[in-house]
Design a protein around this motif. Structure first.
Motif, PDB file in Angstrom:
ATOM      1  N   VAL A 129      41.317  -4.745   1.254  1.00 35.90           N
ATOM      2  CA  VAL A 129      40.368  -5.231   2.258  1.00 35.90           C
ATOM      3  C   VAL A 129      40.502  -4.514   3.598  1.00 35.90           C
ATOM      4  CG1 VAL A 129      40.132  -7.499   1.204  1.00 35.90           C
ATOM      5  CG2 VAL A 129      41.966  -7.106   2.847  1.00 35.90           C
ATOM      6  N   VAL A 130      41.626  -3.898   3.836  1.00 40.03           N
ATOM      7  CA  VAL A 130      41.849  -3.111   5.056  1.00 40.03           C
ATOM      8  C   VAL A 130      42.667  -1.887   4.641  1.00 40.03           C
ATOM      9  CG1 VAL A 130      42.930  -3.037   7.335  1.00 40.03           C
ATOM     10  CG2 VAL A 130      41.834  -5.148   6.561  1.00 40.03           C
ATOM     11  N   PRO A 131      42.287  -0.686   5.058  1.00 38.82           N
ATOM     12  CA  PRO A 131      41.197  -0.351   5.980  1.00 38.82           C
ATOM     13  C   PRO A 131      39.838  -0.352   5.287  1.00 38.82           C
ATOM     14  CG  PRO A 131      42.254   1.633   5.228  1.00 38.82           C
ATOM     15  CD  PRO A 131      43.045   0.504   4.638  1.00 38.82           C
ATOM     16  N   ALA A 132      38.794  -0.299   6.107  1.00 41.44           N
ATOM     17  CA  ALA A 132      37.439  -0.248   5.564  1.00 41.44           C
ATOM     18  C   ALA A 132      37.270   1.018   4.740  1.00 41.44           C
ATOM     19  CB  ALA A 132      36.419  -0.296   6.712  1.00 41.44           C
ATOM     20  N   GLY A 133      36.718   0.855   3.569  1.00 39.60           N
ATOM     21  CA  GLY A 133      36.544   2.002   2.697  1.00 39.60           C
ATOM     22  C   GLY A 133      37.766   2.328   1.879  1.00 39.60           C
ATOM     23  N   ALA A 134      38.855   1.586   2.090  1.00 41.04           N
ATOM     24  CA  ALA A 134      40.090   1.747   1.312  1.00 41.04           C
ATOM     25  C   ALA A 134      40.601   3.190   1.349  1.00 41.04           C
ATOM     26  CB  ALA A 134      39.878   1.290  -0.126  1.00 41.04           C
ATOM     27  N   SER A 174      49.922   4.645   7.131  1.00 44.33           N
ATOM     28  CA  SER A 174      48.980   3.554   7.354  1.00 44.33           C
ATOM     29  C   SER A 174      49.393   2.338   6.531  1.00 44.33           C
ATOM     30  CB  SER A 174      47.557   3.973   6.950  1.00 44.33           C
ATOM     31  OG  SER A 174      47.093   5.038   7.742  1.00 44.33           O
ATOM     32  N   ILE A 175      48.878   1.161   6.936  1.00 39.68           N
ATOM     33  CA  ILE A 175      49.102  -0.079   6.200  1.00 39.68           C
ATOM     34  C   ILE A 175      47.827  -0.435   5.440  1.00 39.68           C
ATOM     35  CG2 ILE A 175      49.638  -2.538   6.353  1.00 39.68           C
ATOM     36  CD1 ILE A 175      51.215  -2.001   8.856  1.00 39.68           C
ATOM     37  N   PHE A 176      47.969  -0.649   4.142  1.00 44.47           N
ATOM     38  CA  PHE A 176      46.865  -1.096   3.305  1.00 44.47           C
ATOM     39  C   PHE A 176      47.080  -2.580   2.981  1.00 44.47           C
ATOM     40  CE2 PHE A 176      47.048   3.427   2.748  1.00 44.47           C
ATOM     41  CZ  PHE A 176      45.735   3.841   2.562  1.00 44.47           C
ATOM     42  N   TYR A 177      46.036  -3.385   3.160  1.00 48.52           N
ATOM     43  CA  TYR A 177      46.100  -4.814   2.860  1.00 48.52           C
ATOM     44  C   TYR A 177      45.296  -5.083   1.595  1.00 48.52           C
ATOM     45  CZ  TYR A 177      47.787  -5.313   7.650  1.00 48.52           C
ATOM     46  OH  TYR A 177      48.513  -5.199   8.814  1.00 48.52           O
ATOM     47  N   ALA A 178      45.927  -5.741   0.622  1.00 49.49           N
ATOM     48  CA  ALA A 178      45.257  -6.071  -0.631  1.00 49.49           C
ATOM     49  C   ALA A 178      45.255  -7.579  -0.825  1.00 49.49           C
ATOM     50  CB  ALA A 178      45.954  -5.396  -1.807  1.00 49.49           C
ATOM     51  N   ASN A 179      44.113  -8.101  -1.214  1.00 45.92           N
ATOM     52  CA  ASN A 179      43.942  -9.534  -1.391  1.00 45.92           C
ATOM     53  C   ASN A 179      43.729  -9.854  -2.872  1.00 45.92           C
ATOM     54  OD1 ASN A 179      43.353 -12.288  -0.254  1.00 45.92           O
ATOM     55  ND2 ASN A 179      41.420 -11.904  -1.321  1.00 45.92           N
ATOM     56  N   GLY A 180      44.537 -10.797  -3.384  1.00 47.13           N
ATOM     57  CA  GLY A 180      44.392 -11.251  -4.753  1.00 47.13           C
ATOM     58  C   GLY A 180      43.820 -12.656  -4.804  1.00 47.13           C
ATOM     59  N   ALA A 213      52.448 -13.705 -13.933  1.00 41.90           N
ATOM     60  CA  ALA A 213      53.528 -13.913 -14.894  1.00 41.90           C
ATOM     61  C   ALA A 213      53.213 -15.027 -15.876  1.00 41.90           C
ATOM     62  CB  ALA A 213      54.834 -14.208 -14.158  1.00 41.90           C
ATOM     63  N   VAL A 214      52.443 -16.025 -15.447  1.00 44.94           N
ATOM     64  CA  VAL A 214      52.092 -17.149 -16.324  1.00 44.94           C
ATOM     65  C   VAL A 214      50.734 -16.927 -16.975  1.00 44.94           C
ATOM     66  CG1 VAL A 214      51.671 -19.637 -16.435  1.00 44.94           C
ATOM     67  CG2 VAL A 214      53.469 -18.732 -14.931  1.00 44.94           C
ATOM     68  N   SER A 215      49.740 -16.600 -16.184  1.00 43.35           N
ATOM     69  CA  SER A 215      48.383 -16.438 -16.705  1.00 43.35           C
ATOM     70  C   SER A 215      48.209 -15.145 -17.498  1.00 43.35           C
ATOM     71  CB  SER A 215      47.382 -16.435 -15.549  1.00 43.35           C
ATOM     72  OG  SER A 215      47.572 -15.295 -14.713  1.00 43.35           O
ATOM     73  N   GLN A 216      49.082 -14.154 -17.246  1.00 33.55           N
ATOM     74  CA  GLN A 216      48.988 -12.824 -17.856  1.00 33.55           C
ATOM     75  C   GLN A 216      47.694 -12.104 -17.471  1.00 33.55           C
ATOM     76  OE1 GLN A 216      51.470 -11.018 -19.881  1.00 33.55           O
ATOM     77  NE2 GLN A 216      52.478 -12.561 -18.599  1.00 33.55           N
ATOM     78  N   GLN A 217      47.035 -12.591 -16.437  1.00 34.38           N
ATOM     79  CA  GLN A 217      45.879 -11.862 -15.926  1.00 34.38           C
ATOM     80  C   GLN A 217      46.346 -10.547 -15.302  1.00 34.38           C
ATOM     81  OE1 GLN A 217      42.501 -14.512 -14.304  1.00 34.38           O
ATOM     82  NE2 GLN A 217      44.378 -15.486 -13.557  1.00 34.38           N
ATOM     83  N   LEU A 218      45.556  -9.516 -15.462  1.00 35.25           N
ATOM     84  CA  LEU A 218      45.914  -8.203 -14.935  1.00 35.25           C
ATOM     85  C   LEU A 218      44.688  -7.610 -14.275  1.00 35.25           C
ATOM     86  CD1 LEU A 218      48.130  -5.508 -16.541  1.00 35.25           C
ATOM     87  CD2 LEU A 218      45.927  -4.841 -15.607  1.00 35.25           C
ATOM     88  N   VAL A 219      44.867  -7.132 -13.050  1.00 31.21           N
ATOM     89  CA  VAL A 219      43.746  -6.589 -12.299  1.00 31.21           C
ATOM     90  C   VAL A 219      44.228  -5.409 -11.470  1.00 31.21           C
ATOM     91  CG1 VAL A 219      44.124  -8.197 -10.384  1.00 31.21           C
ATOM     92  CG2 VAL A 219      41.849  -7.211 -10.734  1.00 31.21           C
ATOM     93  N   ILE A 220      43.352  -4.457 -11.220  1.00 35.10           N
ATOM     94  CA  ILE A 220      43.698  -3.199 -10.546  1.00 35.10           C
ATOM     95  C   ILE A 220      42.794  -2.989  -9.337  1.00 35.10           C
ATOM     96  CG2 ILE A 220      43.862  -0.689 -10.797  1.00 35.10           C
ATOM     97  CD1 ILE A 220      44.292  -1.145 -13.798  1.00 35.10           C
ATOM     98  N   ALA A 221      43.399  -2.592  -8.227  1.00 33.33           N
ATOM     99  CA  ALA A 221      42.656  -2.191  -7.032  1.00 33.33           C
ATOM    100  C   ALA A 221      42.975  -0.730  -6.744  1.00 33.33           C
ATOM    101  CB  ALA A 221      43.027  -3.059  -5.839  1.00 33.33           C
ATOM    102  N   THR A 222      42.036  -0.007  -6.190  1.00 34.47           N
ATOM    103  CA  THR A 222      42.219   1.414  -5.920  1.00 34.47           C
ATOM    104  C   THR A 222      42.057   1.705  -4.436  1.00 34.47           C
ATOM    105  OG1 THR A 222      39.881   1.912  -6.324  1.00 34.47           O
ATOM    106  CG2 THR A 222      41.375   2.015  -8.213  1.00 34.47           C
ATOM    107  N   PHE A 223      42.735   2.754  -3.983  1.00 32.95           N
ATOM    108  CA  PHE A 223      42.589   3.221  -2.609  1.00 32.95           C
ATOM    109  C   PHE A 223      43.017   4.678  -2.552  1.00 32.95           C
ATOM    110  CE2 PHE A 223      46.764   1.376  -3.061  1.00 32.95           C
ATOM    111  CZ  PHE A 223      47.617   2.246  -2.404  1.00 32.95           C
ATOM    112  N   THR A 224      42.756   5.324  -1.422  1.00 33.17           N
ATOM    113  CA  THR A 224      43.017   6.757  -1.273  1.00 33.17           C
ATOM    114  C   THR A 224      43.843   7.010  -0.016  1.00 33.17           C
ATOM    115  OG1 THR A 224      40.945   7.328  -2.386  1.00 33.17           O
ATOM    116  CG2 THR A 224      41.978   9.042  -1.057  1.00 33.17           C
ATOM    117  N   VAL A 225      44.890   7.807  -0.171  1.00 29.41           N
ATOM    118  CA  VAL A 225      45.733   8.213   0.949  1.00 29.41           C
ATOM    119  C   VAL A 225      45.408   9.669   1.293  1.00 29.41           C
ATOM    120  CG1 VAL A 225      48.101   8.569   1.756  1.00 29.41           C
ATOM    121  CG2 VAL A 225      47.560   6.616   0.289  1.00 29.41           C
ATOM    122  N   THR A 226      45.136   9.921   2.564  1.00 24.45           N
ATOM    123  CA  THR A 226      44.823  11.269   3.019  1.00 24.45           C
ATOM    124  C   THR A 226      45.968  11.825   3.861  1.00 24.45           C
ATOM    125  OG1 THR A 226      43.682  10.369   4.961  1.00 24.45           O
ATOM    126  CG2 THR A 226      42.355  10.776   2.989  1.00 24.45           C
TER     127      THR A 226
END
Length: 416
Positions: A284-289, A295-301, A358-371
């Motif tokens: 969710v931060v930075p804009a455009g990932a 830099s600090i990248f913020y990820a929301n689950g 760990a319990v639900s076994q749900q798995l999800v992926i977020a992507t971002f780019t480091v320059t």
């Protein structure tokens, strides 16, 4: 009259061009007088960074870097101290000291900066040995003058190229197997078995791996040298883990007495990961990932089971996997926030952050780019960090530090 007018316009135009050219030349020379020259034992090789040839060198060889025209201050200040760092082909930046301490896998030594002083003529020479842990490709060497506040900054480029001849192989045969079956494909987490035949009976045989980018990796401690049997046979193994990048590897075996050298090739692939469940993860931060190193990248689950442990891992641009500390979803809403601070020791490119309940076994992926960052290495202690307090207004609070750089087995694939 018309002809005279054309001549006049031509003269005026030529004068403008000359003035502009002269101005650009003055700006370019007055911006920084500093200069770096690099001398290597070989000729030139193509440098993709500048799209031009640059001095070439093999791993284990030594280059000479000459720094000149740095600032010399009047007494009692004296010569200018110069900070030197190296930008690797994949965008990582290391100080001179840290660059000599890479292990070829984790590569996370502290970037402690050390300034070298020029002589009274503003000159400095450095001998730099290129270790096997430096990959092939084009490097940028940068020197920043501290007395001039960085105004005296210069860069030069060199290229690390594959070197050495194959050497005699006699009748040596080297075979790569997986569970006893010949293979040239293996996945992260699996063990590669190596069998050799045709060495001199009883001789010591050295083994090493060449990674896809040219980095040389010794086998685990105690296995770099294996003694051949009486009939000249050897066997050893190597476990590829998540920390190893994907791509084509070369296994080399060298008889220490015979000089016989043999090769086996294997393709390392990542384990398949399939998203599952309704959970969501996004940067969710930075804009455009997208943001530079340091830099600090913020990820929301979201939509994880309330209060469940969520395991996290990061897939690097080269396919290598780094595990992070687990976090916990909110006990009521099933949400969490994590913060990732990625410094200049990590490569630029496309990253994937994976979260698994760990319990639900749900798995999800977020992507971002480091320059690529343009900052100097000013803080000697920055480390990749992860914040687990679910508060995006506070800085990351847990350092991602390699606790034992000598142990190449400490990071494995995260459990699925």
């Amino acid at each position: 009259m018309k002809r005279l007018s054309l001549r006049l316009w031509f003269a005026v135009g030529l004068s403008i061009v000359l003035v502009l050219t002269f101005a650009i030349f003055i700006y370019g020379t007055s911006a920084s007088q500093a200069r770096i020259e690099i001398f290597t034992p070989h000729g030139l090789a193509p440098c993709a960074t500048i799209d031009a040839p640059a001095p070439a060198i093999f791993q284990t060889q030594t280059l000479l870097a000459r720094f000149d025209y740095y600032r010399v201050l009047a007494p009692p200040f004296g010569p200018e101290p110069v900070e030197v760092d190296i930008t690797f082909p994949d965008g990582r930046i290391f100080t001179i000291t840290a660059a000599q301490l890479l292990d070829g896998v984790i590569d996370m030594p502290t970037n402690v900066q050390f300034a070298r002083f020029t002589n009274e003529a503003g000159q400095l020479s450095l001998n730099l040995t290129v270790p096997g842990t430096w990959p092939y490709g084009c490097y940028q060497l940068t020197g920043r003058g501290l007395s001039s506040g960085g105004a005296n900054t210069a860069s030069a480029f060199f290229v690390v190229i594959p070197g050495g001849r194959p050497g005699p192989n006699g009748n040596v045969i080297l075979r790569a197997t997986l569970n006893g079956q010949d293979t040239n494909v293996i996945q992260q987490g699996q063990i590669l078995e190596i069998d050799g035949r045709g060495f001199i009976g009883g001789e010591l045989v050295s083994f090493w791996l060449t990674a896809p980018d040219g980095t040389v990796i010794d086998f685990p401690p105690g296995q770099q040298v294996v003694q051949a049997s009486a009939n000249g046979a050897v066997s050893t193994s190597f476990q590829f883990e998540g920390k190893n990048p994907v791509g084509r590897y070369t296994v080399t075996a060298l008889g220490n007495t015979s000089g016989f050298r043999a090769f086996a090739h294997v393709e390392l692939r990542s384990r398949p990961v399939t998203p599952r469940g309704p959970a969501r993860l996004s940067v969710v931060v930075p804009a455009g990932a997208t943001a530079p190193q340091r830099s600090i990248f913020y990820a929301n689950g979201d939509l994880f089971f309330p209060g469940e442990r969520v395991d996290l891992w990061l897939t690097m641009p080269d396919g290598a996997v780094r595990g992070f500390p687990s976090t916990f979803a909110d006990p009521v809403a099933g949400q969490f926030m994590v913060e990732l601070f990625l410094d200049e020791r990590l490569p630029v490119g496309f990253y994937q952050l994976t979260a698994q309940g760990a319990v639900s076994q749900q798995l999800v992926i977020a992507t971002f780019t480091v320059t690529q960052t343009t900052d100097t290495i000013a803080n000697p202690q920055p480390v990749p960090q992860i914040g687990l307090d679910n508060n995006p207004t506070t800085p990351p609070d847990q350092s991602f530090v390699d606790p034992n750089p000598a142990d190449s087995n400490e990071y494995g694939n995260p459990d699925e």
